[in-house]
Scaffold this motif. Sequence first.
Motif, PDB file in Angstrom:
ATOM      1  N   UNK A   1       6.262  35.391  42.456  1.00 11.08           N
ATOM      2  CA  UNK A   1       4.931  34.787  42.598  1.00 11.08           C
ATOM      3  C   UNK A   1       4.925  34.039  43.916  1.00 11.08           C
ATOM      4  N   UNK A   2       4.050  34.450  44.835  1.00 14.13           N
ATOM      5  CA  UNK A   2       3.980  33.813  46.142  1.00 14.13           C
ATOM      6  C   UNK A   2       2.558  33.338  46.402  1.00 14.13           C
ATOM      7  N   UNK A   3       2.419  32.081  46.820  1.00 13.95           N
ATOM      8  CA  UNK A   3       1.111  31.493  47.076  1.00 13.95           C
ATOM      9  C   UNK A   3       0.988  31.054  48.527  1.00 13.95           C
ATOM     10  N   UNK A   4      -0.235  31.203  49.070  1.00 14.81           N
ATOM     11  CA  UNK A   4      -0.454  30.868  50.474  1.00 14.81           C
ATOM     12  C   UNK A   4      -1.946  30.697  50.718  1.00 14.81           C
ATOM     13  N   UNK A   5      -2.278  30.091  51.848  1.00 14.54           N
ATOM     14  CA  UNK A   5      -3.665  29.983  52.284  1.00 14.54           C
ATOM     15  C   UNK A   5      -4.013  31.216  53.099  1.00 14.54           C
ATOM     16  N   UNK A   6      -5.234  31.732  52.885  1.00 14.10           N
ATOM     17  CA  UNK A   6      -5.604  33.017  53.472  1.00 14.10           C
ATOM     18  C   UNK A   6      -6.210  32.871  54.855  1.00 14.10           C
ATOM     19  N   UNK A   7      -5.809  33.771  55.746  1.00 13.98           N
ATOM     20  CA  UNK A   7      -6.495  33.947  57.014  1.00 13.98           C
ATOM     21  C   UNK A   7      -7.888  34.503  56.737  1.00 13.98           C
ATOM     22  N   UNK A   8      -8.835  34.227  57.631  1.00 13.58           N
ATOM     23  CA  UNK A   8     -10.199  34.729  57.437  1.00 13.58           C
ATOM     24  C   UNK A   8     -10.554  35.844  58.414  1.00 13.58           C
ATOM     25  N   UNK A   9      -9.533  36.426  59.070  1.00 14.87           N
ATOM     26  CA  UNK A   9      -9.790  37.467  60.064  1.00 14.87           C
ATOM     27  C   UNK A   9      -8.674  38.506  59.996  1.00 14.87           C
ATOM     28  N   UNK A  10      -8.949  39.711  59.473  1.00 16.18           N
ATOM     29  CA  UNK A  10      -7.891  40.716  59.367  1.00 16.18           C
ATOM     30  C   UNK A  10      -7.328  41.156  60.709  1.00 16.18           C
ATOM     31  N   UNK A  11      -8.072  40.946  61.786  1.00 15.88           N
ATOM     32  CA  UNK A  11      -7.548  41.295  63.105  1.00 15.88           C
ATOM     33  C   UNK A  11      -6.548  40.259  63.617  1.00 15.88           C
ATOM     34  N   UNK A  12      -6.497  39.108  62.960  1.00 13.50           N
ATOM     35  CA  UNK A  12      -5.503  38.071  63.253  1.00 13.50           C
ATOM     36  C   UNK A  12      -4.829  37.713  61.922  1.00 13.50           C
ATOM     37  N   UNK A  13      -3.862  38.536  61.487  1.00  9.11           N
ATOM     38  CA  UNK A  13      -3.316  38.389  60.130  1.00  9.11           C
ATOM     39  C   UNK A  13      -2.587  37.091  59.864  1.00  9.11           C
ATOM     40  N   UNK A  14      -2.149  36.402  60.920  1.00  3.68           N
ATOM     41  CA  UNK A  14      -1.594  35.058  60.727  1.00  3.68           C
ATOM     42  C   UNK A  14      -2.331  34.091  61.644  1.00  3.68           C
ATOM     43  N   UNK A  15      -2.623  32.909  61.126  1.00  6.85           N
ATOM     44  CA  UNK A  15      -3.332  31.894  61.883  1.00  6.85           C
ATOM     45  C   UNK A  15      -2.679  30.546  61.619  1.00  6.85           C
ATOM     46  N   UNK A  16      -2.293  29.864  62.672  1.00  3.94           N
ATOM     47  CA  UNK A  16      -1.725  28.531  62.498  1.00  3.94           C
ATOM     48  C   UNK A  16      -2.842  27.565  62.132  1.00  3.94           C
ATOM     49  N   UNK A  17      -2.527  26.584  61.284  1.00  8.52           N
ATOM     50  CA  UNK A  17      -3.540  25.584  60.949  1.00  8.52           C
ATOM     51  C   UNK A  17      -2.919  24.194  60.911  1.00  8.52           C
ATOM     52  N   UNK A  18      -3.776  23.217  60.914  1.00  9.57           N
ATOM     53  CA  UNK A  18      -3.358  21.815  61.006  1.00  9.57           C
ATOM     54  C   UNK A  18      -2.941  21.314  59.633  1.00  9.57           C
ATOM     55  N   UNK A  19      -1.671  21.443  59.335  1.00 13.11           N
ATOM     56  CA  UNK A  19      -1.115  20.944  58.081  1.00 13.11           C
ATOM     57  C   UNK A  19      -0.621  19.524  58.303  1.00 13.11           C
ATOM     58  N   UNK A  20      -0.845  18.658  57.336  1.00 12.65           N
ATOM     59  CA  UNK A  20      -0.546  17.236  57.519  1.00 12.65           C
ATOM     60  C   UNK A  20       0.946  16.934  57.527  1.00 12.65           C
ATOM     61  N   UNK A  21       1.791  17.865  57.047  1.00 18.57           N
ATOM     62  CA  UNK A  21       3.223  17.582  56.942  1.00 18.57           C
ATOM     63  C   UNK A  21       4.036  18.298  58.014  1.00 18.57           C
ATOM     64  N   UNK A  22       3.818  19.614  58.181  1.00 15.91           N
ATOM     65  CA  UNK A  22       4.604  20.407  59.121  1.00 15.91           C
ATOM     66  C   UNK A  22       3.773  21.598  59.578  1.00 15.91           C
ATOM     67  N   UNK A  23       4.091  22.180  60.728  1.00 20.29           N
ATOM     68  CA  UNK A  23       3.348  23.360  61.177  1.00 20.29           C
ATOM     69  C   UNK A  23       3.269  24.422  60.091  1.00 20.29           C
ATOM     70  N   UNK A  24       2.104  25.055  59.952  1.00 15.57           N
ATOM     71  CA  UNK A  24       1.890  25.991  58.858  1.00 15.57           C
ATOM     72  C   UNK A  24       0.983  27.129  59.312  1.00 15.57           C
ATOM     73  N   UNK A  25       1.046  28.217  58.538  1.00 18.90           N
ATOM     74  CA  UNK A  25       0.333  29.436  58.895  1.00 18.90           C
ATOM     75  C   UNK A  25      -0.425  29.984  57.691  1.00 18.90           C
ATOM     76  N   UNK A  26      -1.627  30.502  57.977  1.00 23.44           N
ATOM     77  CA  UNK A  26      -2.391  31.259  56.996  1.00 23.44           C
ATOM     78  C   UNK A  26      -2.107  32.749  57.188  1.00 23.44           C
ATOM     79  N   UNK A  27      -2.268  33.507  56.099  1.00 20.99           N
ATOM     80  CA  UNK A  27      -1.965  34.937  56.123  1.00 20.99           C
ATOM     81  C   UNK A  27      -3.143  35.751  55.594  1.00 20.99           C
ATOM     82  N   UNK A  28      -3.429  36.881  56.254  1.00 19.82           N
ATOM     83  CA  UNK A  28      -4.352  37.845  55.688  1.00 19.82           C
ATOM     84  C   UNK A  28      -3.665  38.472  54.478  1.00 19.82           C
ATOM     85  N   UNK A  29      -4.256  38.414  53.277  1.00 19.14           N
ATOM     86  CA  UNK A  29      -3.537  38.810  52.058  1.00 19.14           C
ATOM     87  C   UNK A  29      -2.965  40.223  52.092  1.00 19.14           C
TER      88      UNK A  29
END
Length: 214
Positions: free
Chosen positions: A146-174
């Motif tokens: 079971x793997x959980x993650x925040x989703x990218x909103x653009x399939x042409x950019x399957x990973x997107x860095x976002x401003x996480x309050x604890x450590x650098x983090x990435x969103x993924x196109x499912x």
Amino acid sequence: MVENDALTATRDGYDAAAVAYAQLFNSLDDRPLDSAILAAFAGFVRMSGDTRVADLGCGPGYITALLHELGLAAVGVDLSPAMITLARQTYPDLRFDVGSMAALDIADGTLGGVVSRWSVIHTPPHEVPAILDEFHRVLAPGGHLLIGFSASDDPSHPTQIFDHSVAPAYRWWPDHLAALLRKAGLAEVGRMVREPQPEDKRQFQEVQLIARKA
């Protein structure tokens, strides 16, 4: 191996945030969809006949405890010693270990299940395939992830860095992450998508995939 600077930033960030994090995240009472996908995962694991499960990135341990309540022999693993200290204090009857998803101290093919909820997001994207290979290594044939993650909103950019309050983090196109799972020998059996709610700090879709080792 995952880059040392990413591991260090993640460990140090969660060490510093451990107490506040544990106060914010300690149950799923207000997240029924999360409870449902965890119950489904537990059902798949019990059907496989091997109830040994590792909760990777367990934080303060409440998901590990829930997995135990669902009938699984769950252990928690986290990179942050401060998180593990809190988990051990809160759930003294359960096992919690300091460890890295990049190099698990778990024998090959010995687990019926692996849980990684919002822990892989801190791994640099080019290192994620190695993490998925590690999940595959420790799972027994027929075991589930079971793997959980925040989703990218653009399939042409399957990973997107976002401003996480604890450590650098990435969103993924499912579908992109699901494809990486397939390459690692983990076939998707189902997914849950939670749409962002007005009260959510981040307006991202949340995705949780269940995959099975052949």
